[in-house]
Design an enzyme around this catalytic site. Sequence first.
Site, PDB file in Angstrom:
ATOM      1  N   SER A   1     -10.351  -0.186   3.086  1.00  9.29           N
ATOM      2  CA  SER A   1      -9.608  -0.467   4.327  1.00  9.29           C
ATOM      3  C   SER A   1      -9.038   0.843   4.860  1.00  9.29           C
ATOM      4  CB  SER A   1      -8.439  -1.409   4.046  1.00  9.29           C
ATOM      5  OG  SER A   1      -8.893  -2.640   3.599  1.00  9.29           O
TER       6      SER A   1
ATOM      7  N   GLU B   1      -4.374   4.202   6.357  1.00  9.96           N
ATOM      8  CA  GLU B   1      -4.005   3.936   4.959  1.00  9.96           C
ATOM      9  C   GLU B   1      -4.345   5.099   4.017  1.00  9.96           C
ATOM     10  OE1 GLU B   1      -3.565   3.059   1.418  1.00  9.96           O
ATOM     11  OE2 GLU B   1      -5.530   2.172   1.712  1.00  9.96           O
TER      12      GLU B   1
ATOM     13  N   ARG C   1       0.822  -1.221   0.000  1.00 10.01           N
ATOM     14  CA  ARG C   1       0.000   0.000   0.000  1.00 10.01           C
ATOM     15  C   ARG C   1       0.855   1.271   0.000  1.00 10.01           C
ATOM     16  NH1 ARG C   1      -3.148  -3.419  -0.819  1.00 10.01           N
ATOM     17  NH2 ARG C   1      -5.294  -3.585  -0.119  1.00 10.01           N
TER      18      ARG C   1
HETATM   19  N1  EPU Z   1     -11.356 -10.268   9.895  1.00 10.43           N
HETATM   20  C1  EPU Z   1     -11.969 -10.325  11.106  1.00 10.43           C
HETATM   21  N2  EPU Z   1     -12.824  -9.331  11.451  1.00 10.43           N
HETATM   22  C2  EPU Z   1     -13.096  -8.294  10.621  1.00 10.43           C
HETATM   23  C3  EPU Z   1     -12.449  -8.226   9.373  1.00 10.43           C
HETATM   24  C4  EPU Z   1     -11.580  -9.221   9.014  1.00 10.43           C
HETATM   25  O1  EPU Z   1     -11.769 -11.251  11.885  1.00 10.43           O
HETATM   26  O2  EPU Z   1     -13.886  -7.451  11.003  1.00 10.43           O
HETATM   27  C5  EPU Z   1     -10.489 -11.372   9.478  1.00 10.43           C
HETATM   28  C6  EPU Z   1     -11.110 -12.144   8.319  1.00 10.43           C
HETATM   29  O3  EPU Z   1     -11.991 -13.122   8.766  1.00 10.43           O
HETATM   30  C7  EPU Z   1      -9.906 -12.731   7.613  1.00 10.43           C
HETATM   31  C8  EPU Z   1      -8.820 -11.689   7.892  1.00 10.43           C
HETATM   32  O4  EPU Z   1      -9.253 -10.880   8.962  1.00 10.43           O
HETATM   33  O5  EPU Z   1      -9.523 -13.941   8.176  1.00 10.43           O
HETATM   34  C9  EPU Z   1      -8.517 -10.844   6.670  1.00 10.43           C
HETATM   35  O6  EPU Z   1      -9.731 -10.184   6.273  1.00 10.43           O
HETATM   36  P1  EPU Z   1     -10.080  -9.910   4.734  1.00 10.43           P
HETATM   37  O7  EPU Z   1      -9.920 -11.152   3.956  1.00 10.43           O
HETATM   38  O8  EPU Z   1     -11.383  -9.215   4.672  1.00 10.43           O
HETATM   39  O9  EPU Z   1      -8.902  -8.969   4.243  1.00 10.43           O
HETATM   40  P2  EPU Z   1      -8.191  -7.742   4.963  1.00 10.43           P
HETATM   41  O10 EPU Z   1      -6.806  -8.177   5.351  1.00 10.43           O
HETATM   42  O11 EPU Z   1      -9.039  -7.177   6.023  1.00 10.43           O
HETATM   43  C10 EPU Z   1      -7.038  -6.856   2.801  1.00 10.43           C
HETATM   44  C11 EPU Z   1      -6.921  -5.543   2.053  1.00 10.43           C
HETATM   45  C12 EPU Z   1      -8.202  -5.306   1.262  1.00 10.43           C
HETATM   46  C13 EPU Z   1      -8.371  -6.447   0.278  1.00 10.43           C
HETATM   47  C14 EPU Z   1      -8.462  -7.765   1.055  1.00 10.43           C
HETATM   48  C15 EPU Z   1      -8.501  -8.963   0.142  1.00 10.43           C
HETATM   49  C16 EPU Z   1      -5.449  -4.117   3.370  1.00 10.43           C
HETATM   50  C17 EPU Z   1      -5.333  -2.923   4.234  1.00 10.43           C
HETATM   51  N3  EPU Z   1      -6.687  -4.454   2.978  1.00 10.43           N
HETATM   52  O12 EPU Z   1      -8.088  -6.707   3.747  1.00 10.43           O
HETATM   53  O13 EPU Z   1      -8.018  -4.109   0.531  1.00 10.43           O
HETATM   54  O14 EPU Z   1      -9.553  -6.285  -0.489  1.00 10.43           O
HETATM   55  O15 EPU Z   1      -7.271  -7.911   1.894  1.00 10.43           O
HETATM   56  O16 EPU Z   1      -7.251  -9.161  -0.441  1.00 10.43           O
HETATM   57  O17 EPU Z   1      -4.440  -4.734   3.035  1.00 10.43           O
HETATM   58  C18 EPU Z   1      -8.395  -1.748   0.582  1.00 10.43           C
HETATM   59  O18 EPU Z   1      -7.165  -1.617   0.577  1.00 10.43           O
HETATM   60  O19 EPU Z   1      -9.160  -0.762   0.595  1.00 10.43           O
HETATM   61  C19 EPU Z   1      -8.957  -3.085   0.616  1.00 10.43           C
HETATM   62  C20 EPU Z   1     -10.267  -3.294   0.721  1.00 10.43           C
END
Ligand code: EPU
Length: 344
Positions: free
Chosen positions: A244, A339, A170
């Site tokens: 995010s 971010e 990012r």
């Molecule tokens: N999780 C929780 N609680 C929550 C949210 C997430 O326990 O409220 C857990 C999920 O169950 C999962 C893990 O955290 O096991 C990761 O969650 P998720 O797959 O939703 O991905 P993320 O790490 O929260 C990142 C990116 C997203 C991208 C997704 C998919 C960043 C900051 N965010 O989110 O990017 O779509 O992975 O690859 O790296 C963005 O940058 O705006 C964005 C949406």
Amino acid sequence: MFTENRTVQVHHDYRLDTDNTLALASTAQRLVCLDQVSQIPALQQIAQTEPSRWVLGGGSNMVLAPYIAGLVIKVQNRGIRLVSETATEVIVEAQAGENWHRFVSFCLEQGWLGLENLALIPGTVGAAPVQNIGAYGVELEQRVHSIQCWDLERAQWQHYTAQQCEFAYRDSLFKRAGAGRYLITAVQFILSKASGWQPVLRYPDLLQSPKLQHTINARAIFEAVIEVRQAKLPDPKQLANAGSFFKNPVISQANYERIRAQYPAVIAYPYEAQFKLAAGWLIERAGWKGKQLGPVGMHVRQALVLVNYGGATAREVAQLVERVQADVYDLFQVELEQEPITVT
Ligand code: EPU
């Protein structure tokens, strides 16, 4: 009201409320729109008298102050062209003002593959490299060939290869080196034809998707990503947000072991000899999932997404950010980094 300056219109006191996906009320002291690169000389004349400059694409990764003193440059030049091709690859150029998702869809229709995991990300092509957008196992840096930009400080064109962009999680040269210096005008991508294409299916959400149980091709991945995103992430048109809101923190193995000893359910992934923690999980454990502070809150299905229920200001966003950061720190001794870019 506006005054005319050669081929560029200067708008004064321009409302940006509908130009940012967090829907913050914001006014730019001066705003110019870049519709074609031929306007650059006229734009440079205006910009060089203005020390405070911001470049705006889709406004999907920004927290705008109520009043932005200085010049906002809204990039909206359009166009997509095939630059070159081999039997297995293509180089495709998109102008910076193209809508990102429309560009991804267009590439898929042409059989130019490799962006399908990045479907439905809000924003423009020109903004995508700034924060090195990433989702479902693909980061933009893996698909960028080169970037064309105008350096407003030196008043000259700059051409960056992907290696020169200092891409990181990012992050990029364009985000660090002052968001008002480099005006990205076009991005060239290196994409695959069907014969050279490899699916990226590491991400658990995709592996489990019903859309990918029988057929695996780029369109099926594109549709699966859209389905997963729509299930988890609020549509900014319905509930204002900037995706995010924090980066997933990257911590040392020792630090990760410390947290895991106390919270065995912590979600983390190995990342370049360190560990990347799921910030959404940390925020949820800190009690902020679905919780509101004034007109803003952390989303009920994805705690990493800060949402504006209506009428919020940058100050109210900052107050929530501080509270969430403090509570996560108290619980885990981990710092959350915002971010989106804050524009003042
Ligand atoms: N999780 C929780 N609680 C929550 C949210 C997430 O326990 O409220 C857990 C999920 O169950 C999962 C893990 O955290 O096991 C990761 O969650 P998720 O797959 O939703 O991905 P993320 O790490 O929260 C990142 C990116 C997203 C991208 C997704 C998919 C960043 C900051 N965010 O989110 O990017 O779509 O992975 O690859 O790296 C963005 O940058 O705006 C964005 C949406």
